[in-house]
Design an enzyme around this catalytic site. Structure first.
Site, PDB file in Angstrom:
ATOM      1  N   GLU A 118      -3.841   5.708   1.745  1.00 27.21           N
ATOM      2  CA  GLU A 118      -3.355   4.611   2.496  1.00 27.21           C
ATOM      3  C   GLU A 118      -4.507   4.038   2.755  1.00 27.21           C
ATOM      4  O   GLU A 118      -4.910   4.735   3.732  1.00 27.21           O
ATOM      5  CB  GLU A 118      -2.105   4.302   2.559  1.00 27.21           C
ATOM      6  CG  GLU A 118      -1.832   3.086   2.972  1.00 27.21           C
ATOM      7  CD  GLU A 118      -0.659   3.318   3.589  1.00 27.21           C
ATOM      8  OE1 GLU A 118      -0.554   1.926   4.521  1.00 27.21           O
ATOM      9  OE2 GLU A 118       0.395   4.107   3.135  1.00 27.21           O
TER      10      GLU A 118
ATOM     11  N   LYS B 174       0.738  -1.113  -0.260  1.00 26.87           N
ATOM     12  CA  LYS B 174       0.198   0.371   0.166  1.00 26.87           C
ATOM     13  C   LYS B 174       1.445   1.494  -0.021  1.00 26.87           C
ATOM     14  O   LYS B 174       0.410   2.288  -0.591  1.00 26.87           O
ATOM     15  CB  LYS B 174      -0.883  -0.109   1.189  1.00 26.87           C
ATOM     16  CG  LYS B 174      -1.894  -1.236   0.834  1.00 26.87           C
ATOM     17  CD  LYS B 174      -3.001  -0.443   2.106  1.00 26.87           C
ATOM     18  CE  LYS B 174      -2.223  -1.126   3.628  1.00 26.87           C
ATOM     19  NZ  LYS B 174      -1.846  -2.640   3.877  1.00 26.87           N
ATOM     20  N   THR B 175       1.336   1.425   0.883  1.00 29.07           N
ATOM     21  CA  THR B 175       2.855   2.785   0.524  1.00 29.07           C
ATOM     22  C   THR B 175       3.218   2.648   0.251  1.00 29.07           C
ATOM     23  O   THR B 175       3.316   4.016  -0.674  1.00 29.07           O
ATOM     24  CB  THR B 175       3.808   2.522   2.253  1.00 29.07           C
ATOM     25  OG1 THR B 175       3.090   2.254   3.262  1.00 29.07           O
ATOM     26  CG2 THR B 175       4.755   3.891   2.074  1.00 29.07           C
TER      27      THR B 175
END
Length: 466
Positions: free
Chosen positions: A165, A121-122
């Site tokens: 995110e 995600k990051t």
């Protein structure tokens, strides 16, 4: 674009303001003109960055830190019910707002892209944020890691796009109503909150169900859990699904990923045309993250060829295979990987980058519950290294579980043929000495885990220099 602050967020108080998710929301609110305050357990560069924006940051938690005129108290799922500031909020009847609700309020009125998945995600959020910025679209973003330095995990932009995110760990990603949702992968994790893969899939289905009518789901065509999720969405005629990956069925198909040291060259087929672009971080999984970002941006109408070129401007985010330095011929790299799938992906990437060099890993398990459920798989992943040091479990928000220690990882690693040294000392200096004694010129040292193992990189470099 207007940057109105919701009334409840005009004078927010953040408990744990230095955390990756909390600090980003605090930054955006401060830049929009809110009078931000909060507390954190210890001083940090992030706390200093917030103070530079005009925020009041207290160190330690005490009832007196909460101003009587605070408009709300913002918390994450990590804040315990007996926190003195939370108790004081109840006494003063100050509304308590979860971090996810605060973020959702900031995304209102923007074209939101929410990036979800068990892993990646990051990185994917960061890739999108950087690329859209390179194209002059001035996006807002909230990321779970720093792009360059303290305070770079969030930004208030004047453009229409907001990239965020979306965290599945506590189901807080159900709060968002994105125009585009990305699901990179779906795997079992966060065992304190999910009992089965079926619960995980139900949670991701709920997340996808919040996509605005006529919006787009960008989802992997390769990863088993993501493919299963897609199969469950047949009753969403108002949802456009755009798949990406190496599968022949993918809408955006990856034709090749060619590694070049610490970079990769990626070629994809999109709308009948081929695009080739550079990803400036190593590893197949990061290349696929970039393709997910490309697909999402295109879904919002950003020209794919322009976005592909702009993705080359992304050079990494802190703790995602971040080079910390070199000393005595030894490179030290830091990885946030703490789930077996993440560990395997990062170790494969570093094995490719290492060529004929030795790869040494310092691994710190994160959470007792995760070690209890996935410790064996963590140990098996470490077999990809030439040698490993395994530390004690980093508890974070959890209390110990009787009988659960990092021994389960060590034993599994040795059973898989790994060369493993267990360091049971709470003193980080002991770990540094062991690693410095193992490392030889030409080696790569990878510090790995979601806890404070990241602090060891500079200490290992200093010890090697001496």
């Amino acid at each position: 674009m207007a940057s109105a602050i919701p009334t409840a967020m005009e004078r927010p108080h953040f408990i744990g303001i230095g955390g990756a998710g909390m600090s980003g929301i605090a930054q955006i609110l401060a830049r929009r003109g809110a009078r931000v305050a909060g507390s954190d357990a210890k001083e940090s560069p992030t706390a200093d960055a917030l103070r530079e924006l005009g925020a009041t940051v207290h160190i330690g938690h005490a009832a007196g830190h909460l101003a009587p005129d605070a408009s709300c108290v913002v918390v994450s799922s990590a804040i315990r019910a007996d926190n003195p500031e939370l108790l004081r909020a109840a006494e003063l009847s100050v509304p308590v707002v979860h971090r996810s609700d605060a973020l959702a309020s900031l995304m209102t009125g923007r074209s939101a892209i929410a990036v979800a998945g068990t892993h990646g995600k990051t990185t994917t959020t960061s890739m999108l944020a950087v690329a859209l910025g390179e194209l002059g679209l001035d996006p807002s973003y909230a990321i779970g890691g720093d792009l360059a330095g303290p305070g770079t995990n969030a930004r208030h932009g004047d453009g229409e796009i907001f990239v965020a995110e979306a965290d599945e760990s506590d189901r807080s990603f159900h709060k968002y109503d994105p125009e585009v949702a990305i699901v990179l992968n779906v795997e079992l994790d966060h065992h304190a909150n999910y009992a089965s893969m079926d619960e995980i899939h139900e949670s991701f289905e709920t997340f996808v169900g919040k996509v605005a009518p006529g919006g787009t789901l960008v989802v992997s065509a390769d990863q088993e859990g993501a493919v299963e999720l897609t199969s469950r969405l047949a009753d969403r005629p108002d949802l456009r699904i755009a798949t990406y990956g190496e599968s022949a069925t993918a809408d955006v198909r990856v034709r090749s990923i060619v590694p070049h040291g610490l970079t990769s060259e990626v070629t994809v087929s999109l709308d009948g045309a081929e695009l080739t672009f550079t990803v400036s971080v190593p590893g197949r999984h990061y290349a696929l993250n970039a393709v997910a970002a490309l697909t999402a941006g295109a879904a919002l109408g950003v020209p794919a060829a322009d976005l592909a070129r702009a993705l080359g401007a992304y050079t990494g985010v802190k703790r995602r295979l971040q080079l910390k330095g070199e000393a005595a011929g030894v490179q030290v790299i830091d990885s946030y990987a703490h789930h077996p799938t993440e560990m395997t992906a990062d170790l494969e990437a570093m094995r490719g980058a290492a060529a004929d060099s030795r790869l040494l890993v310092v691994f710190q398990p994160h959470l007792f519950s995760r070690t209890q459920e996935l410790g064996k798989e963590m140990g098996q992943a470490l077999a990809a290294a030439d040698a490993s040091v395994v530390m004690d479990i980093y508890p974070a928000r959890e209390d110990p579980i009787p009988g659960v220690t990092s021994d389960v990882i060590v034993e599994a690693a040795r059973a898989a043929g790994a060369d493993v040294t267990a360091v049971r000392s709470a003193d980080a200096a002991a770990v540094v000495e062991v690693v410095a004694g193992m490392a030889k010129p030409g080696d790569l040292v990878l510090t790995m885990g979601a806890g404070d193992v990241t602090d060891l990189g500079p200490r290992i470099l200093a010890r090697l220099s001496s």
